[in-house]
Structures are given as structure tokens and as C-alpha cells.
Design a protein around this motif. Structure first.
Motif, PDB file in Angstrom:
ATOM      1  N   LYS A  50      -2.467  -0.948   5.637  1.00 33.84           N
ATOM      2  CA  LYS A  50      -3.597  -1.783   5.220  1.00 33.84           C
ATOM      3  C   LYS A  50      -3.487  -2.115   3.735  1.00 33.84           C
ATOM      4  O   LYS A  50      -2.961  -1.311   2.954  1.00 33.84           O
ATOM      5  CB  LYS A  50      -4.917  -1.021   5.429  1.00 33.84           C
ATOM      6  CG  LYS A  50      -5.291  -0.796   6.879  1.00 33.84           C
ATOM      7  CD  LYS A  50      -6.639  -0.124   6.940  1.00 33.84           C
ATOM      8  CE  LYS A  50      -6.959   0.394   8.335  1.00 33.84           C
ATOM      9  NZ  LYS A  50      -7.058  -0.646   9.349  1.00 33.84           N
ATOM     10  N   THR A  51      -4.026  -3.284   3.391  1.00 32.79           N
ATOM     11  CA  THR A  51      -4.153  -3.609   1.982  1.00 32.79           C
ATOM     12  C   THR A  51      -5.454  -2.972   1.510  1.00 32.79           C
ATOM     13  O   THR A  51      -6.513  -3.227   2.084  1.00 32.79           O
ATOM     14  CB  THR A  51      -4.252  -5.134   1.786  1.00 32.79           C
ATOM     15  OG1 THR A  51      -3.119  -5.734   2.388  1.00 32.79           O
ATOM     16  CG2 THR A  51      -4.339  -5.497   0.318  1.00 32.79           C
ATOM     17  N   VAL A  52      -5.352  -2.108   0.478  1.00 27.48           N
ATOM     18  CA  VAL A  52      -6.563  -1.445  -0.002  1.00 27.48           C
ATOM     19  C   VAL A  52      -6.788  -1.818  -1.465  1.00 27.48           C
ATOM     20  O   VAL A  52      -5.890  -1.643  -2.294  1.00 27.48           O
ATOM     21  CB  VAL A  52      -6.436   0.092   0.125  1.00 27.48           C
ATOM     22  CG1 VAL A  52      -7.767   0.763  -0.190  1.00 27.48           C
ATOM     23  CG2 VAL A  52      -5.976   0.479   1.524  1.00 27.48           C
ATOM     24  N   ILE A  53      -7.938  -2.359  -1.750  1.00 22.95           N
ATOM     25  CA  ILE A  53      -8.261  -2.683  -3.141  1.00 22.95           C
ATOM     26  C   ILE A  53      -9.470  -1.835  -3.530  1.00 22.95           C
ATOM     27  O   ILE A  53     -10.516  -1.889  -2.891  1.00 22.95           O
ATOM     28  CB  ILE A  53      -8.567  -4.189  -3.319  1.00 22.95           C
ATOM     29  CG1 ILE A  53      -7.363  -4.999  -2.828  1.00 22.95           C
ATOM     30  CG2 ILE A  53      -8.875  -4.512  -4.769  1.00 22.95           C
ATOM     31  CD1 ILE A  53      -7.536  -6.495  -2.900  1.00 22.95           C
ATOM     32  N   ILE A  54      -9.288  -0.979  -4.559  1.00 19.49           N
ATOM     33  CA  ILE A  54     -10.330   0.000  -4.886  1.00 19.49           C
ATOM     34  C   ILE A  54     -10.820  -0.187  -6.315  1.00 19.49           C
ATOM     35  O   ILE A  54     -10.020  -0.208  -7.258  1.00 19.49           O
ATOM     36  CB  ILE A  54      -9.764   1.437  -4.814  1.00 19.49           C
ATOM     37  CG1 ILE A  54      -8.839   1.584  -3.595  1.00 19.49           C
ATOM     38  CG2 ILE A  54     -10.872   2.457  -4.742  1.00 19.49           C
ATOM     39  CD1 ILE A  54      -8.002   2.846  -3.666  1.00 19.49           C
ATOM     40  N   LEU A 109      -6.328   7.136   2.123  1.00 20.60           N
ATOM     41  CA  LEU A 109      -5.400   6.249   1.406  1.00 20.60           C
ATOM     42  C   LEU A 109      -3.974   6.543   1.833  1.00 20.60           C
ATOM     43  O   LEU A 109      -3.155   5.645   2.010  1.00 20.60           O
ATOM     44  CB  LEU A 109      -5.548   6.414  -0.112  1.00 20.60           C
ATOM     45  CG  LEU A 109      -6.858   5.899  -0.699  1.00 20.60           C
ATOM     46  CD1 LEU A 109      -6.858   6.056  -2.223  1.00 20.60           C
ATOM     47  CD2 LEU A 109      -7.072   4.431  -0.340  1.00 20.60           C
ATOM     48  N   GLY A 110      -3.713   7.829   2.052  1.00 20.06           N
ATOM     49  CA  GLY A 110      -2.382   8.241   2.503  1.00 20.06           C
ATOM     50  C   GLY A 110      -2.056   7.655   3.870  1.00 20.06           C
ATOM     51  O   GLY A 110      -0.968   7.104   4.077  1.00 20.06           O
ATOM     52  N   THR A 111      -3.006   7.742   4.797  1.00 17.85           N
ATOM     53  CA  THR A 111      -2.719   7.232   6.152  1.00 17.85           C
ATOM     54  C   THR A 111      -2.643   5.712   6.181  1.00 17.85           C
ATOM     55  O   THR A 111      -1.956   5.143   7.012  1.00 17.85           O
ATOM     56  CB  THR A 111      -3.773   7.686   7.185  1.00 17.85           C
ATOM     57  OG1 THR A 111      -5.054   7.352   6.665  1.00 17.85           O
ATOM     58  CG2 THR A 111      -3.723   9.165   7.458  1.00 17.85           C
ATOM     59  N   TRP A 112      -3.383   5.078   5.262  1.00 14.08           N
ATOM     60  CA  TRP A 112      -3.379   3.600   5.273  1.00 14.08           C
ATOM     61  C   TRP A 112      -2.167   3.021   4.542  1.00 14.08           C
ATOM     62  O   TRP A 112      -1.857   1.838   4.679  1.00 14.08           O
ATOM     63  CB  TRP A 112      -4.653   3.076   4.599  1.00 14.08           C
ATOM     64  CG  TRP A 112      -5.878   3.239   5.441  1.00 14.08           C
ATOM     65  CD1 TRP A 112      -5.922   3.395   6.789  1.00 14.08           C
ATOM     66  CD2 TRP A 112      -7.243   3.247   4.989  1.00 14.08           C
ATOM     67  NE1 TRP A 112      -7.207   3.507   7.217  1.00 14.08           N
ATOM     68  CE2 TRP A 112      -8.056   3.422   6.139  1.00 14.08           C
ATOM     69  CE3 TRP A 112      -7.867   3.137   3.753  1.00 14.08           C
ATOM     70  CZ2 TRP A 112      -9.448   3.472   6.075  1.00 14.08           C
ATOM     71  CZ3 TRP A 112      -9.251   3.176   3.686  1.00 14.08           C
ATOM     72  CH2 TRP A 112     -10.030   3.356   4.839  1.00 14.08           C
ATOM     73  N   ARG A 113      -1.531   3.860   3.737  1.00  7.63           N
ATOM     74  CA  ARG A 113      -0.454   3.367   2.863  1.00  7.63           C
ATOM     75  C   ARG A 113       0.582   2.556   3.654  1.00  7.63           C
ATOM     76  O   ARG A 113       1.064   2.989   4.696  1.00  7.63           O
ATOM     77  CB  ARG A 113       0.243   4.571   2.192  1.00  7.63           C
ATOM     78  CG  ARG A 113       1.386   4.220   1.274  1.00  7.63           C
ATOM     79  CD  ARG A 113       1.892   5.442   0.551  1.00  7.63           C
ATOM     80  NE  ARG A 113       0.907   5.932  -0.431  1.00  7.63           N
ATOM     81  CZ  ARG A 113       0.761   5.402  -1.652  1.00  7.63           C
ATOM     82  NH1 ARG A 113       1.510   4.394  -2.029  1.00  7.63           N
ATOM     83  NH2 ARG A 113      -0.125   5.896  -2.486  1.00  7.63           N
TER      84      ARG A 113
END
Ligand SMILES: Nc1ncnc2c1ncn2[C@@H]1O[C@H](COP(=O)(O)OP(=O)(O)O)[C@@H](O)[C@H]1O
Ligand SMILES: [Mg+2]
Length: 560
Positions: free
Chosen positions: A532-536, A525-529
Motif C-alpha cells: 500500500k501507499t502510505v502517507i503519514i 506499516l511493516g505489513t503494508w510495506r
């Protein structure tokens, strides 16, 4: 039902019309060869017996006779090949049609179909059409044309013998039809039983461990026995009818041939004058007619042996038509948008969704996710978190409201094109039979070995494969066997990293991982911040603390 199934089978034969025509032509030609051969044989016997012909005078006839034998063998081999090809063309075409149709269904519609039944339909029931198209269909036409040619030939020899054939012939199809009427229905029952059995076996095999755990495996033996017995009885019933109809056919054709033989015999002995226009019948003529009489019934008898193929096909057609009839629960856009943007703003607007009428899962739900944002969906179990992710992945479709990607309704976007932009880590991981490496590369078949290894490392797969003798090439069985839940989830995670899409959907990603390993997700999540759009969908407090925005879903009351 039978009529419409039959009509459907006829329409499905279209792609192979050319083959079918060829098969019919070869069948008729081969019949004509038999007529010529009979003529030759009766002449040869007549010459030898009555005219004491020598081998020398007959040599031409004998050579002709032998050549015709080879010609017939050639024709039957040719017909075999042609028939096989025509049936194969139709079956392949039909399988492609079924698969193409299944692909138009939404994934949740697909998963609602029983895998066992579906496999049985696509494999066995389509295969059951083989006999219909390879044998029955061409034979049907041949049965009309060939006896007609033989009848005309016999009439030219002797009108009474022709008349005898003409009178007895229609009795056979009449009796056959009476017997055959019930078979189609029986066959259909039989296929239903087979589908049920396949579905049950598959379910049972897949759940065997669970059943053993609850000491239920033995109890299932009885159920299997009942189902198999049911199937056996149905099959035997069909066989009984098949034997009965063959016997009827044989009986009638034998009686007709016997009548003709008696008539010819009496004619030869000079006891009977009718039908010979006052002239004595010659041995050659009588033999020719006698040889043709069984050939007259032959096509019908063959049709009789193929009759079960017809009943089988009509029975099988029901299930296949059912698959093709399953309507996709949405209208596909006529010209879907090909989406190719890297920067995607997702907007869910007033989305309503329910699996059934009496229980809404989402009620006017809205959400905004700009590119690079990290969003958590929380709420109690069963509230609809997974449902929400599946809506975004376009596995299910909203009943009202819409989901937009950069202002374009995702319903208007081509499915494949949309899924190139998103990945979804399912709550229930599904890996395939093959090596761990294969399972990861599935996400991107063009990826280099280094890229796969990097993804495996980031997802923590290497942490456990390095202790295995075959490393990443370690094979895994169906349903993730050989891996723990957490390990399977890491493999799935590596797949997601390798696919490298702008949008990532994670469904309870830390549910299988222990504390130490949950940090893999947090690191990712840190590297994608910001990228990428991340929906968890998650319960995990650590994740909730990290995200930009939290949407909490609330249970909606049930409507009565
Ligand atoms: N394919 C389905 N058909 C019918 N009902 C479903 C289906 N999938 C989930 N549900 C129901 O929808 C509700 C929400 O499920 P889900 O989205 O999986 O919840 P969550 O992921 O929040 O635990 C649950 O009551 C569940 O029983
Ligand atoms: Mg869920």
C-alpha cells in the motif's frame, strides 16, 4: 425578498401539480354540493312551513339531503388525504434536493455550516412549508372560483342580494392584505431566531462537559434564557397579528351577512320591492340566499386561517434557498472518470493552497508517491500536514497546481470512485452511535464477521474489548463516549484495515497511543510495506525512521 420567495415556492410546487389540481377540484365540488344542499334545505323548510307537506311527500328530498351530507364528509376526507400527499411530495422532493445539493459541496464547506442550523432548516423549516402546499395553495384557487359560482347562483335568485355580496366581498382581502404584509417579515425573523436557538443548543449540549469543567455551565443559562425569550416574543407578535386578521375577517363577513338578512327580511315582509322585479320574494328563495351568504365568505375565511401558513412558508423559504444557493467552490467535471486501478502513482505538482487570502499553507508543493511507497510529512503544528492529506483525499481542492493519479487529475475523477481507493485516519476520530462492531463494518458492509474480527485484532481493538462483557458488540455513544482517545483511534484504524484500499493516509496516528500501542502502527506499516501507499503526517521519530521518504513542511510567512 417576499416576492422572490413566493415565486420560488410556486416553482417548487411543480412536482405535486397533479395532487394540487385534484385537491382544488374536490374543494370546488364540495362547494357545489353545499349549494345543492342549501337549495334542498330551503325547499324542504318552505314546503313544510308554508305548504304543510307531509313526510311522505318530502321523503325523496330528505333522502337526497342526507346523501349529500355523506358526500360532503367524503369529500372533506378525500381533500385531507390529497392535500397531505401533495405537501408530502413537495417536502420530500425538496429535502432530497437539499441533500443532493449538500453532497455537491466540498466536505470542508459542509463542516463550515452550523450543524444545528442545518438540521433546523432541513427538518423544521421544510416542515413549515406543509401548510402552504396542503392548505393555502389549493384554497387560493378555490377562493376565486367557489364564491364566483355562489355569486352567480345568488344573482339568479335576486340581483340586489348578489350586488350586496359583490360590494362587500373585496373589502375583506383588502384588509387582510394590509394586516398580512408585515407577517412574512416577522415569520422570517422568527425562523432566524429558531435556527439560532437550535444551533446554540446543539453547540452547548456538545460542549457541556467542557463548560462544566470551567464552571461556565450556569452562566450559559442566561444566554439560553435570552434567546428563548427573544423567540417567545417573536412568536407572540405573530400570533397577535394572526388573531387580529381573523377578527377582521369575521367582523366583515358578519356585517355583510347581517345586511343581506335585513334586506331579505324586509323583502319578505313586503316593505322592500327593489330587486324582486315587482314580485314578492318567496320564503324558499330568501332562505336559499341566506344559507348561501355565509358560504360565499367561507372560502375567504378559510384562506384567512391559512394565511399564516403562507407567511410561515415565505419566512422558511429564505433559509432553504440559502442552502440551495451555497455554491460548490469548484466546478464538477461533466463526465467524471470512474477510476478502478490498483497500482496508483500519486503526483502532486506545484500545488498552492490557502484557506484565506492572506495566509498560504502550501506554496508550489510537489510530491511523488509510487504505489507501495511509505512517506512521512513532518513539520511543526499548524504547518499544513492535515491540510495536505485532505487535499489528497479530495476534501479540499488546490487553488492552483494539481494532484494526479496515474496521470489523471483527481479533480476529473468521480468523488466516490476516488474515495474507494483511499482511506484517511483523521486526527480527530469520529465514531458513530452504535456498537464497536458496527463502527468497524461501516468501512465495508459486505465484510464477514471473521474479516471484521481480523481487522479488530490487527488494530489492537480486541486487546481491550476482550475484557468487556459485550466484547465487540459494546455500544459506544456519539462523539466516541465510552472509549479513551487511544481506543477510539484503534477502532478507526480497524475500519481502515477492513476497507483495504491501495492508498492509506494517516494523520498523526500515534498521537493518542502510548509507546506500547504505537507499535501497532509500526507493525501495520511493516505489513503494508511495498503493497500500500502510505502517507503519514507525524512527529514520531520511530515512524520517520521507517519511511522511504520524508517531506518536511515549513511555515510560510503571513502576508499582510
Ligand atoms: N478549515 C480550516 N479553515 C481555515 N483555516 C484552517 C482550516 N483548517 C486548518 N486551518 C489552518 O491551516 C493551518 C494548517 O492546519 P493543519 O493542516 O491542520 O496543520 P497541521 O496538521 O500541520 O497541524 C493552520 O494554521 C490552521 O489554523
Ligand atoms: Mg494536523
Amino acid at each position: 425578498m417576499n416576492k422572490s420567495n413566493y415565486a420560488w415556492l410556486m416553482t417548487e410546487s411543480k412536482p405535486a401539480h397533479r395532487w394540487l389540481f385534484l385537491s382544488i377540484m374536490v374543494g370546488i365540488l364540495s362547494g357545489i354540493v353545499i349549494i345543492i344542499q342549501s337549495k334542498l334545505l330551503s325547499t324542504i323548510i318552505d314546503q313544510v312551513y308554508l305548504h304543510h307537506a307531509t313526510l311522505h311527500t318530502l321523503s325523496l328530498l330528505l333522502i337526497g339531503f342526507c346523501l349529500l351530507i355523506f358526500l360532503r364528509v367524503g369529500f372533506s376526507a378525500l381533500r385531507e388525504i390529497i392535500s397531505f400527499n401533495s405537501a408530502k411530495t413537495i417536502k420530500t422532493n425538496l429535502r432530497e434536493k437539499c441533500f443532493a445539493h449538500l453532497m455537491t459541496l466540498a466536505p470542508n464547506q459542509l463542516s463550515a455550516l452550523k450543524t444545528g442550523e442545518l438540521t433546523s432548516t432541513l427538518i423544521e423549516q421544510i416542515e413549515a412549508l406543509h401548510g402552504f402546499f396542503a392548505d393555502y395553495f389549493p384554497q387560493m384557487v378555490i377562493t376565486v372560483v367557489l364564491p364566483l359560482i355562489i355569486l352567480i347562483t345568488v344573482f339568479t335568485q335576486n340581483w340586489l342580494a348578489g350586488l350586496l355580496l359583490l360590494i362587500t366581498a373585496p373589502l375583506i382581502p383588502l384588509f387582510m392584505a394590509l394586516i398580512g404584509m408585515g407577517t412574512a417579515k416577522l415569520n422570517q425573523d422568527n425562523f432566524e431566531a429558531l435556527s439560532r436557538m437550535s444551533a446554540y443548543f446543539l453547540d452547548l449540549l456538545q460542549g457541556l462537559t467542557t463548560l462544566s469543567l470551567f464552571n461556565q455551565a450556569r452562566a450559559q443559562f442566561n444566554t439560553i434564557q435570552t434567546i428563548s425569550n427573544d423567540y417567545r416574543e417573536k412568536t407572540m407578535r405573530i400570533l397577535r397579528i394572526a388573531f387580529l386578521s381573523t377578527a377582521t375577517l369575521e367582523l366583515f363577513s358578519t356585517i355583510s351577512i347581517a345586511i343581506i338578512a335585513v334586506y331579505l327580511g324586509l323583502g319578505l315582509l313586503g316593505f322592500l320591492k327593489i330587486g324582486f322585479s315587482g314580485v314578492h320574494i318567496t320564503l324558499a328563495q330568501a332562505l336559499f340566499i341566506l344559507l348561501l351568504a355565509p358560504e360565499f365568505f367561507m372560502p375567504l375565511r378559510q384562506l384567512g386561517t391559512f394565511y399564516h401558513a403562507r407567511a410561515e412558508a415565505i419566512g422558511a423559504a429564505t433559509e432553504i434557498i440559502n442552502i440551495l444557493k451555497t455554491n460548490s467552490n469548484t466546478k464538477k467535471p461533466s463526465s467524471p472518470v470512474l477510476f478502478s486501478e490498483k497500482n496508483i502513482l500519486i503526483n502532486m505538482e506545484e500545488v498552492d493552497f490557502a484557506y484565506s487570502d492572506n495566509k498560504k499553507i502550501l506554496d508550489h508543493f510537489s510530491l511523488t508517491a509510487p504505489q507501495g511507497s511509505c512517506i512521512a510529512i513532518t513539520g511543526p503544528s499548524g504547518v499544513g500536514k492535515s491540510t495536505l492529506l485532505q487535499l489528497i483525499a479530495k476534501f479540499i481542492y488546490p487553488q492552483s497546481g494539481a494532484i494526479f493519479a496515474n496521470g489523471i487529475n483527481i479533480m476529473d475523477i468521480d468523488d466516490d470512485s476516488w474515495r474507494e481507493h483511499i482511506t484517511l485516519l483523521h486526527q480527530q476520530i469520529r465514531l458513530f452511535h452504535g456498537s464497536i462492531f458496527d463502527n468497524i463494518t461501516l468501512a465495508n458492509l459486505n465484510a464477514s464477521k471473521n474479516e471484521v474480527e481480523l481487522a479488530a485484532q490487527l488494530a489492537g481493538v480486541l486487546d481491550f474489548t476482550q475484557h468487556l462483557p459485550q466484547k465487540l458488540n459494546t455500544p459506544i455513544g456519539e462523539q466516541n463516549s465510552g472509549l479513551s482517545g487511544g481506543q477510539a483511534q484503534r477502532v478507526a484504524l480497524a475500519r481502515i484495515i477492513l476497507k483495504d484500499t491501495p492508498i492509506v493516509l494517516l494523520d498523526e496516528p500515534t498521537s493518542h497511543l502510548d509507546n506500547a500501542n504505537a507499535s501497532i502502527i509500526l507493525n501495520l506499516l511493516g505489513t503494508w510495506r511495498g503493497k500500500k501507499t502510505v502517507i503519514i503526517a507525524t512527529h514520531d521519530q520511530k515512524i520517520v525512521e521507517m519511511v522511504d521518504h520524508v517531506y518536511e513542511l515549513k511555515l510560510l510567512g503571513e502576508k499582510n
